[in-house]
Design a protein around this motif. Structure first.
Motif, PDB file in Angstrom:
ATOM      1  N   LYS A  77       0.859  -1.225  -0.148  1.00 32.15           N
ATOM      2  CA  LYS A  77      -0.121   0.062   0.085  1.00 32.15           C
ATOM      3  C   LYS A  77       0.834   1.210  -0.056  1.00 32.15           C
ATOM      4  CE  LYS A  77      -4.214  -1.921   2.485  1.00 32.15           C
ATOM      5  NZ  LYS A  77      -4.878  -2.021   3.509  1.00 32.15           N
ATOM      6  N   HIS A  78       2.133   1.115   0.272  1.00 28.58           N
ATOM      7  CA  HIS A  78       3.089   2.168   0.091  1.00 28.58           C
ATOM      8  C   HIS A  78       3.236   2.825  -1.113  1.00 28.58           C
ATOM      9  CE1 HIS A  78       6.439   4.943   0.665  1.00 28.58           C
ATOM     10  NE2 HIS A  78       6.421   4.842   1.721  1.00 28.58           N
ATOM     11  N   PRO A  79       3.011   4.179  -1.594  1.00 37.72           N
ATOM     12  CA  PRO A  79       3.130   4.769  -2.623  1.00 37.72           C
ATOM     13  C   PRO A  79       4.395   4.434  -3.589  1.00 37.72           C
ATOM     14  CG  PRO A  79       2.791   6.317  -1.079  1.00 37.72           C
ATOM     15  CD  PRO A  79       2.895   5.152  -0.253  1.00 37.72           C
ATOM     16  N   TYR A  80       5.678   3.947  -2.800  1.00 34.42           N
ATOM     17  CA  TYR A  80       6.716   3.827  -3.556  1.00 34.42           C
ATOM     18  C   TYR A  80       6.805   2.360  -3.760  1.00 34.42           C
ATOM     19  CZ  TYR A  80       8.792   8.490  -2.395  1.00 34.42           C
ATOM     20  OH  TYR A  80       8.781   9.930  -2.369  1.00 34.42           O
ATOM     21  N   VAL A  81       6.015   1.455  -3.490  1.00 32.02           N
ATOM     22  CA  VAL A  81       6.220   0.127  -3.527  1.00 32.02           C
ATOM     23  C   VAL A  81       5.315  -0.497  -4.679  1.00 32.02           C
ATOM     24  CG1 VAL A  81       6.300  -1.995  -2.594  1.00 32.02           C
ATOM     25  CG2 VAL A  81       7.183  -0.110  -1.174  1.00 32.02           C
ATOM     26  N   LYS A  82       6.112  -1.023  -5.550  1.00 30.82           N
ATOM     27  CA  LYS A  82       5.393  -2.133  -6.559  1.00 30.82           C
ATOM     28  C   LYS A  82       4.869  -3.349  -6.059  1.00 30.82           C
ATOM     29  CE  LYS A  82       5.974  -3.070 -11.600  1.00 30.82           C
ATOM     30  NZ  LYS A  82       6.970  -3.252 -12.652  1.00 30.82           N
ATOM     31  N   ARG A  83       5.860  -4.106  -5.626  1.00 26.22           N
ATOM     32  CA  ARG A  83       5.641  -5.440  -5.056  1.00 26.22           C
ATOM     33  C   ARG A  83       6.335  -5.731  -3.907  1.00 26.22           C
ATOM     34  NH1 ARG A  83       7.735  -7.912  -8.923  1.00 26.22           N
ATOM     35  NH2 ARG A  83       9.352  -8.939  -8.029  1.00 26.22           N
ATOM     36  N   TYR A  88       8.692 -16.602   4.716  1.00 26.52           N
ATOM     37  CA  TYR A  88       8.997 -17.005   6.246  1.00 26.52           C
ATOM     38  C   TYR A  88      10.053 -17.864   5.994  1.00 26.52           C
ATOM     39  CZ  TYR A  88       8.401 -18.778  10.926  1.00 26.52           C
ATOM     40  OH  TYR A  88       8.260 -19.199  12.216  1.00 26.52           O
ATOM     41  N   LYS A  89      11.315 -17.606   7.157  1.00 19.94           N
ATOM     42  CA  LYS A  89      12.644 -18.205   7.059  1.00 19.94           C
ATOM     43  C   LYS A  89      12.478 -19.055   8.033  1.00 19.94           C
ATOM     44  CE  LYS A  89      15.189 -16.659   4.265  1.00 19.94           C
ATOM     45  NZ  LYS A  89      15.676 -17.141   3.037  1.00 19.94           N
ATOM     46  N   GLY A  90      11.713 -19.205   8.967  1.00 21.53           N
ATOM     47  CA  GLY A  90      11.707 -20.156  10.363  1.00 21.53           C
ATOM     48  C   GLY A  90      12.300 -19.313  11.512  1.00 21.53           C
ATOM     49  N   ASN A  91      11.841 -19.942  12.441  1.00 23.27           N
ATOM     50  CA  ASN A  91      12.353 -19.549  13.979  1.00 23.27           C
ATOM     51  C   ASN A  91      11.817 -17.995  14.103  1.00 23.27           C
ATOM     52  OD1 ASN A  91      13.866 -21.745  14.740  1.00 23.27           O
ATOM     53  ND2 ASN A  91      15.534 -20.938  13.471  1.00 23.27           N
ATOM     54  N   GLY A  92      10.399 -17.858  13.628  1.00 21.99           N
ATOM     55  CA  GLY A  92       9.784 -16.439  13.952  1.00 21.99           C
ATOM     56  C   GLY A  92      10.539 -15.235  12.905  1.00 21.99           C
ATOM     57  N   LYS A  93      11.346 -15.532  12.281  1.00 21.48           N
ATOM     58  CA  LYS A  93      12.066 -14.532  11.153  1.00 21.48           C
ATOM     59  C   LYS A  93      11.016 -14.494   9.796  1.00 21.48           C
ATOM     60  CE  LYS A  93      16.120 -12.985   8.867  1.00 21.48           C
ATOM     61  NZ  LYS A  93      17.570 -13.427   8.706  1.00 21.48           N
ATOM     62  N   VAL A  94      10.754 -13.332   9.384  1.00 22.99           N
ATOM     63  CA  VAL A  94      10.170 -12.956   8.027  1.00 22.99           C
ATOM     64  C   VAL A  94      11.132 -12.047   7.222  1.00 22.99           C
ATOM     65  CG1 VAL A  94       8.212 -11.975   6.739  1.00 22.99           C
ATOM     66  CG2 VAL A  94       7.823 -13.379   8.984  1.00 22.99           C
ATOM     67  N   GLU A  95      11.285 -12.441   6.030  1.00 21.19           N
ATOM     68  CA  GLU A  95      11.990 -11.749   5.210  1.00 21.19           C
ATOM     69  C   GLU A  95      11.344 -11.149   4.079  1.00 21.19           C
ATOM     70  OE1 GLU A  95      15.805 -12.733   2.199  1.00 21.19           O
ATOM     71  OE2 GLU A  95      16.339 -12.907   4.278  1.00 21.19           O
ATOM     72  N   ILE A  96      11.359  -9.810   4.061  1.00 21.92           N
ATOM     73  CA  ILE A  96      10.531  -9.157   2.871  1.00 21.92           C
ATOM     74  C   ILE A  96      11.526  -8.299   1.865  1.00 21.92           C
ATOM     75  CG2 ILE A  96       8.707  -7.359   2.458  1.00 21.92           C
ATOM     76  CD1 ILE A  96       7.610  -7.555   5.422  1.00 21.92           C
ATOM     77  N   ASP A  97      11.340  -8.688   0.590  1.00 19.02           N
ATOM     78  CA  ASP A  97      11.999  -7.962  -0.431  1.00 19.02           C
ATOM     79  C   ASP A  97      11.251  -7.089  -1.031  1.00 19.02           C
ATOM     80  OD1 ASP A  97      14.414  -9.511   0.115  1.00 19.02           O
ATOM     81  OD2 ASP A  97      13.543 -11.185  -0.961  1.00 19.02           O
ATOM     82  N   LEU A  98      11.467  -5.631  -0.949  1.00 19.96           N
ATOM     83  CA  LEU A  98      10.584  -4.668  -1.711  1.00 19.96           C
ATOM     84  C   LEU A  98      11.186  -4.589  -3.067  1.00 19.96           C
ATOM     85  CD1 LEU A  98      10.264  -1.960   0.970  1.00 19.96           C
ATOM     86  CD2 LEU A  98       8.437  -3.859   0.348  1.00 19.96           C
ATOM     87  N   THR A  99      10.089  -4.426  -4.102  1.00 18.50           N
ATOM     88  CA  THR A  99      10.537  -3.931  -5.293  1.00 18.50           C
ATOM     89  C   THR A  99       9.662  -2.407  -5.544  1.00 18.50           C
ATOM     90  OG1 THR A  99      10.401  -5.969  -6.224  1.00 18.50           O
ATOM     91  CG2 THR A  99      10.137  -4.389  -7.762  1.00 18.50           C
ATOM     92  N   GLU A 100      10.664  -1.522  -5.486  1.00 14.75           N
ATOM     93  CA  GLU A 100      10.210  -0.012  -5.544  1.00 14.75           C
ATOM     94  C   GLU A 100       9.859   0.319  -6.924  1.00 14.75           C
ATOM     95  OE1 GLU A 100      12.428   2.155  -1.896  1.00 14.75           O
ATOM     96  OE2 GLU A 100      13.575   1.809  -3.598  1.00 14.75           O
ATOM     97  N   LYS A 101       8.825   1.238  -7.176  1.00 11.40           N
ATOM     98  CA  LYS A 101       8.564   1.586  -8.351  1.00 11.40           C
ATOM     99  C   LYS A 101       9.466   2.348  -9.049  1.00 11.40           C
ATOM    100  CE  LYS A 101       3.787   2.305  -7.220  1.00 11.40           C
ATOM    101  NZ  LYS A 101       2.575   3.033  -6.839  1.00 11.40           N
ATOM    102  N   SER A 102       9.791   2.298 -10.359  1.00 10.05           N
ATOM    103  CA  SER A 102      10.887   3.001 -11.049  1.00 10.05           C
ATOM    104  C   SER A 102      10.301   4.432 -11.336  1.00 10.05           C
ATOM    105  CB  SER A 102      11.163   2.199 -12.694  1.00 10.05           C
ATOM    106  OG  SER A 102      11.486   0.896 -12.088  1.00 10.05           O
ATOM    107  N   PHE A 103      11.393   5.264 -11.116  1.00  8.02           N
ATOM    108  CA  PHE A 103      11.037   6.744 -11.238  1.00  8.02           C
ATOM    109  C   PHE A 103      11.476   7.380 -12.502  1.00  8.02           C
ATOM    110  CE2 PHE A 103      10.753   7.288  -6.356  1.00  8.02           C
ATOM    111  CZ  PHE A 103       9.657   6.315  -6.124  1.00  8.02           C
TER     112      PHE A 103
END
Length: 255
Positions: A77-83, A88-103
């Motif tokens: 929902k962030h204006p700069y984020v495309k995707r 979930y990596k395990g042991n309570g850890k979540v990894e998020i890879d942002l793909t920002e919009k191209s300006f």
């Protein structure tokens, strides 16, 4: 034999439907991951903490209540984020890879400033935005634009977009030095480059042709002392390039 075959087919179908319902029920009742750590990658235009704050993840006490779909939704929902790809990596850890919009550029109009994406969407220039090294398109006209508007076919801005694309194709080095495109009331444009203080005047409808000839002239002027005495370069006259010079106060031309 035919009857036995039909019965077998019906039984097989019943078993498959049962398996599908079982899997759907099992997935729907799957216990959520207990999230204790969120790691964010791909933050170029804003610091990581700003993305976290927007997603309301600056309070770790709410982490156990989160799910992977909720995390994905908040960041996308962030204006700069495309995707946002959430893993979930395990042991309570979540990894998020942002793909920002191209300006593509910045748009300055009246007292408002926007970012123009490669998809021609207008975005706000948020506080703490970084690495925003983009050419500026400016207009003094009483133009009306709104946030998240798509301006690909906007009649006022199309010539500027075509100029940007022409410079990038003809000479990427020249494109990297483009600082501003000023849209004039006449419909023509003044280009400003980081290596020069003077405007380059081009004609609307002949953006590609004018940029091509200026590129040739720029290669000729590179390192020349004459470059320091130029007040403006005018390419709006077919077959001629007019130079306004400081030392003579008259227009010279190079055809």
């Amino acid at each position: 034999m035919r009857k036995a075959g039909k019965i077998a087919s019906v039984l097989f179908l019943i078993v498959m439907v049962g398996v599908i319902f079982y899997l759907a029920f099992d997935v729907g009742n799957e216990k959520p991951y207990e999230i204790t750590l969120v790691e964010l990658n791909g933050c170029n235009y804003l610091p990581t903490e700003n993305y976290f704050k927007y997603a309301e993840l600056d309070r770790k006490e709410i982490y156990p209540e989160l799910t992977l779909p909720v995390l994905k939704s908040r960041f996308e929902k962030h204006p700069y984020v495309k995707r946002a790809d959430v893993i979930y990596k395990g042991n309570g850890k979540v990894e998020i890879d942002l793909t920002e919009k191209s300006f593509k550029a910045q748009l300055f109009t009246n007292d408002k400033k926007y970012i123009v994406t490669e998809d021609f969407e207008l975005l706000p220039i948020l506080k703490y935005t970084q690495r925003l090294v983009l050419p500026i398109i400016s207009t003094g006209r009483n133009s009306r634009y709104s946030m998240f508007q798509y301006v690909k076919k906007n009649k006022e801005l199309v010539p500027a977009f075509e100029t940007l694309d022409a410079i990038k194709i003809i000479n990427p080095q020249l494109y990297d030095n483009l600082s501003e495109i000023v849209l004039k009331d006449s419909g023509d444009m003044d280009l400003y480059f980081a290596f020069a203080d003077y405007p380059v005047r081009i004609e609307r409808g002949k953006e590609v042709e004018n940029v091509y000839y200026y590129n040739k002239l720029w290669e000729y002027l590179a390192g020349s002392k004459l470059n320091n005495n130029i007040k403006y370069i005018d390419l709006r006259y077919s077959g001629k390039i007019f130079l306004g010079l400081d030392d003579s106060n008259v227009e010279g031309n190079k055809s």
